[in-house]
Scaffold this motif. Structure first.
Motif, PDB file in Angstrom:
ATOM      1  N   MET A   1      45.174  -0.996 -24.982  1.00 21.01           N
ATOM      2  CA  MET A   1      44.201  -1.052 -23.884  1.00 21.01           C
ATOM      3  C   MET A   1      44.963  -1.263 -22.576  1.00 21.01           C
ATOM      4  SD  MET A   1      40.794  -1.271 -23.552  1.00 21.01           S
ATOM      5  CE  MET A   1      39.958  -2.228 -24.785  1.00 21.01           C
ATOM      6  N   LYS A   2      44.508  -0.583 -21.536  1.00 20.20           N
ATOM      7  CA  LYS A   2      45.271  -0.640 -20.292  1.00 20.20           C
ATOM      8  C   LYS A   2      44.377  -0.958 -19.100  1.00 20.20           C
ATOM      9  CE  LYS A   2      49.371   2.260 -20.353  1.00 20.20           C
ATOM     10  NZ  LYS A   2      49.842   3.578 -20.008  1.00 20.20           N
ATOM     11  N   GLY A   3      44.991  -1.472 -18.072  1.00 22.77           N
ATOM     12  CA  GLY A   3      44.323  -1.614 -16.778  1.00 22.77           C
ATOM     13  C   GLY A   3      43.285  -2.717 -16.725  1.00 22.77           C
ATOM     14  N   PHE A   4      42.521  -2.707 -15.635  1.00 27.07           N
ATOM     15  CA  PHE A   4      41.557  -3.783 -15.424  1.00 27.07           C
ATOM     16  C   PHE A   4      40.360  -3.687 -16.346  1.00 27.07           C
ATOM     17  CE2 PHE A   4      44.123  -4.244 -11.709  1.00 27.07           C
ATOM     18  CZ  PHE A   4      44.195  -5.615 -11.579  1.00 27.07           C
TER      19      PHE A   4
ATOM     20  N   PHE B   1      56.399 -15.077 -14.704  1.00 27.62           N
ATOM     21  CA  PHE B   1      54.987 -14.750 -14.901  1.00 27.62           C
ATOM     22  C   PHE B   1      54.546 -15.051 -16.334  1.00 27.62           C
ATOM     23  CE2 PHE B   1      51.513 -11.555 -15.481  1.00 27.62           C
ATOM     24  CZ  PHE B   1      50.657 -12.073 -14.539  1.00 27.62           C
TER      25      PHE B   1
ATOM     26  N   TRP C   1      48.198 -10.198 -25.445  1.00 30.07           N
ATOM     27  CA  TRP C   1      48.069  -8.795 -25.027  1.00 30.07           C
ATOM     28  C   TRP C   1      49.398  -8.251 -24.507  1.00 30.07           C
ATOM     29  CZ3 TRP C   1      44.940  -7.035 -20.104  1.00 30.07           C
ATOM     30  CH2 TRP C   1      44.762  -5.645 -20.143  1.00 30.07           C
ATOM     31  N   ILE C   2      50.008  -8.984 -23.567  1.00 23.89           N
ATOM     32  CA  ILE C   2      51.248  -8.519 -22.942  1.00 23.89           C
ATOM     33  C   ILE C   2      52.366  -8.383 -23.970  1.00 23.89           C
ATOM     34  CG2 ILE C   2      53.079  -9.171 -21.331  1.00 23.89           C
ATOM     35  CD1 ILE C   2      50.915 -10.466 -19.595  1.00 23.89           C
TER      36      ILE C   2
ATOM     37  N   TYR D   1      51.592  -5.519 -26.450  1.00 17.96           N
ATOM     38  CA  TYR D   1      51.611  -4.230 -25.753  1.00 17.96           C
ATOM     39  C   TYR D   1      53.040  -3.818 -25.467  1.00 17.96           C
ATOM     40  CZ  TYR D   1      50.943  -0.772 -22.075  1.00 17.96           C
ATOM     41  OH  TYR D   1      51.001   0.365 -21.320  1.00 17.96           O
ATOM     42  N   SER D   2      53.847  -4.758 -24.944  1.00 15.82           N
ATOM     43  CA  SER D   2      55.210  -4.336 -24.612  1.00 15.82           C
ATOM     44  C   SER D   2      56.054  -4.114 -25.862  1.00 15.82           C
ATOM     45  CB  SER D   2      55.892  -5.306 -23.650  1.00 15.82           C
ATOM     46  OG  SER D   2      55.462  -6.603 -23.833  1.00 15.82           O
TER      47      SER D   2
ATOM     48  N   LEU E   1      60.995   0.111 -23.312  1.00 12.01           N
ATOM     49  CA  LEU E   1      62.085  -0.690 -22.769  1.00 12.01           C
ATOM     50  C   LEU E   1      62.949  -1.291 -23.877  1.00 12.01           C
ATOM     51  CD1 LEU E   1      60.487  -2.511 -19.780  1.00 12.01           C
ATOM     52  CD2 LEU E   1      62.703  -1.433 -19.748  1.00 12.01           C
TER      53      LEU E   1
ATOM     54  N   ALA F   1      58.933  -8.076 -20.169  1.00 10.61           N
ATOM     55  CA  ALA F   1      57.786  -7.442 -20.834  1.00 10.61           C
ATOM     56  C   ALA F   1      57.212  -6.369 -19.927  1.00 10.61           C
ATOM     57  CB  ALA F   1      56.723  -8.479 -21.160  1.00 10.61           C
ATOM     58  N   LYS F   2      56.381  -5.542 -20.517  1.00  8.29           N
ATOM     59  CA  LYS F   2      55.706  -4.503 -19.759  1.00  8.29           C
ATOM     60  C   LYS F   2      54.231  -4.899 -19.674  1.00  8.29           C
ATOM     61  CE  LYS F   2      56.861  -0.370 -18.222  1.00  8.29           C
ATOM     62  NZ  LYS F   2      57.794  -0.294 -17.126  1.00  8.29           N
ATOM     63  N   LEU F   3      53.716  -4.987 -18.459  1.00 13.34           N
ATOM     64  CA  LEU F   3      52.312  -5.379 -18.330  1.00 13.34           C
ATOM     65  C   LEU F   3      51.402  -4.185 -18.607  1.00 13.34           C
ATOM     66  CD1 LEU F   3      52.451  -7.499 -15.058  1.00 13.34           C
ATOM     67  CD2 LEU F   3      52.285  -8.334 -17.382  1.00 13.34           C
ATOM     68  N   PRO F   4      50.312  -4.401 -19.298  1.00 15.32           N
ATOM     69  CA  PRO F   4      49.376  -3.306 -19.573  1.00 15.32           C
ATOM     70  C   PRO F   4      48.496  -2.979 -18.365  1.00 15.32           C
ATOM     71  CG  PRO F   4      48.779  -5.260 -20.815  1.00 15.32           C
ATOM     72  CD  PRO F   4      49.964  -5.629 -20.007  1.00 15.32           C
ATOM     73  N   PHE F   5      48.726  -3.622 -17.246  1.00 13.88           N
ATOM     74  CA  PHE F   5      47.934  -3.358 -16.041  1.00 13.88           C
ATOM     75  C   PHE F   5      48.824  -3.620 -14.835  1.00 13.88           C
ATOM     76  CE2 PHE F   5      47.622  -7.684 -17.383  1.00 13.88           C
ATOM     77  CZ  PHE F   5      47.846  -8.395 -16.235  1.00 13.88           C
ATOM     78  N   THR F   6      48.404  -3.125 -13.674  1.00 17.47           N
ATOM     79  CA  THR F   6      49.157  -3.411 -12.456  1.00 17.47           C
ATOM     80  C   THR F   6      48.513  -4.604 -11.782  1.00 17.47           C
ATOM     81  OG1 THR F   6      49.227  -1.031 -12.275  1.00 17.47           O
ATOM     82  CG2 THR F   6      50.219  -2.276 -10.492  1.00 17.47           C
ATOM     83  N   PRO F   7      49.241  -5.681 -11.603  1.00 16.92           N
ATOM     84  CA  PRO F   7      48.643  -6.872 -10.995  1.00 16.92           C
ATOM     85  C   PRO F   7      48.272  -6.633  -9.529  1.00 16.92           C
ATOM     86  CG  PRO F   7      50.852  -7.323 -11.849  1.00 16.92           C
ATOM     87  CD  PRO F   7      50.641  -5.869 -11.953  1.00 16.92           C
ATOM     88  N   ILE F   8      47.326  -7.384  -9.038  1.00 13.82           N
ATOM     89  CA  ILE F   8      46.975  -7.269  -7.619  1.00 13.82           C
ATOM     90  C   ILE F   8      48.170  -7.737  -6.779  1.00 13.82           C
ATOM     91  CG2 ILE F   8      44.472  -7.474  -7.791  1.00 13.82           C
ATOM     92  CD1 ILE F   8      44.841 -10.465  -7.254  1.00 13.82           C
TER      93      ILE F   8
END
Lengths: 126, 180
Positions: free
Chosen positions: A61-64, B139, A115-116, A119-120, A126, B109-116
């Protein structure tokens, strides 16, 4: 005098953990000690947070949308749990926001960590 | 990368336990703290009950006096805690800067979203590149600590009780919300 004090303490503290656990799984339980019920909500939230985080991580799942869905599901499940399953009077706890708020931030951070990390580990190069 | 994440979770569990351990040595086991805590809890519960039953006019003075007493006790409690908070603060600043230099410039790590953008300062700290889904050590560490610390406090029974939280605001908190 000491044993009497002990006994008094035991009743003040309410039920043991096992009893609370079985009460949490029984529909429409009666909660004498308010804190016990809020503890149940708290731990339910934590488990929910980690489980949702793991699922989100696995399905990538991605994004907001992921964040919004988490809050929606989390609040909805807690709401359903206390209003339909346990049938408690929310006014006793100072309104529905008091229950819906219980442990939300901690649950959110547990969710984010799960989640993080997943997901990573699974979906990034990487 | 997965190894880094697991390491960070382990670090945050260790530091949370260390923090609680230190607080236990400096605060929780002292007689003064135990006495004050028991007192505050008792008074908070009592006040809450009174509020539920509805304190009538005759009781109002008594109620206010109790409230005042609770506030004083709460303030004392915060002072007792403050000593250890400073010690822990210093210890953790040192520890954190050490970890920071270990993980310097490393994408953990790789975030599944782009933070504000407000959060990007933290999530992209000390990282190169323009990819804002890269996650820095700090973080992930903050997120881990937020969840681990509270859960450990709760598990060990060290978290302040809800009624005490609600009634008294402590030294730094907002004023108590009495009645709506």
């Amino acid at each position: 005098m000491a044993p009497r004090k002990e006994a008094q303490k035991a009743t003040e503290c309410g039920d043991s953990n096992m009893e609370i656990f079985s009460k949490a799984l029984t529909a429409g339980s009666v909660w004498v000690e308010k804190d016990d019920f809020l503890d149940v909500i708290y731990w339910l939230r934590q488990i929910l947070g980690v489980v949702l985080g793991l699922i989100w991580g696995i399905v990538a799942m991605k994004g907001f949308l992921g964040l919004a869905l988490f809050f929606l599901i989390n609040v909805a499940i807690v709401y359903l749990y206390y209003s339909t399953f346990q049938n408690v009077d929310e006014e006793e706890y100072g309104g529905s926001s008091e229950i819906l708020k219980e442990g939300l931030m901690t649950s959110f951070s547990s969710f984010m960590v799960a989640w993080i990390i997943l997901y990573s580990a699974l979906h990034s190069e990487l | 990368m997965f190894g880094d994440c697991v390491l960070i979770v382990a670090i945050s569990i260790c530091t949370a336990l260390l923090g609680e351990g230190l607080t236990w040595v400096l605060v929780y086991r002292t007689e003064k703290y135990k006495k004050l805590k028991a007192e505050v809890e008792k008074q908070s519960k009592k006040l809450e009950k009174q509020k539920e039953t509805g304190a009538d006019v005759a009781n109002k003075k008594k109620y206010e006096r109790q409230e005042e007493k609770l506030k004083t006790n709460n303030r004392d409690l915060s002072f007792v805690k403050m000593k250890s908070m400073f010690a822990i603060g210093f210890a953790f600043t040192a520890l954190l800067s050490m970890f920071n230099s270990i993980f310097d410039g490393r994408v953990v790590a790789k975030l599944p979203f782009t933070p504000i953008s407000l959060l990007q300062n933290i999530s992209h700290r000390n990282l190169g590149g323009e990819d804002y889904t890269d996650c820095s050590f700090i973080f992930l560490y903050i997120l881990c600590t937020m969840s681990v610390r509270q859960n450990i406090q709760k598990l060990l029974g060290l978290a302040p009780s809800r009624s005490a939280n609600k009634q008294g605001s402590g030294f730094f908190g907002a004023p108590a919300q009495m009645g709506k």
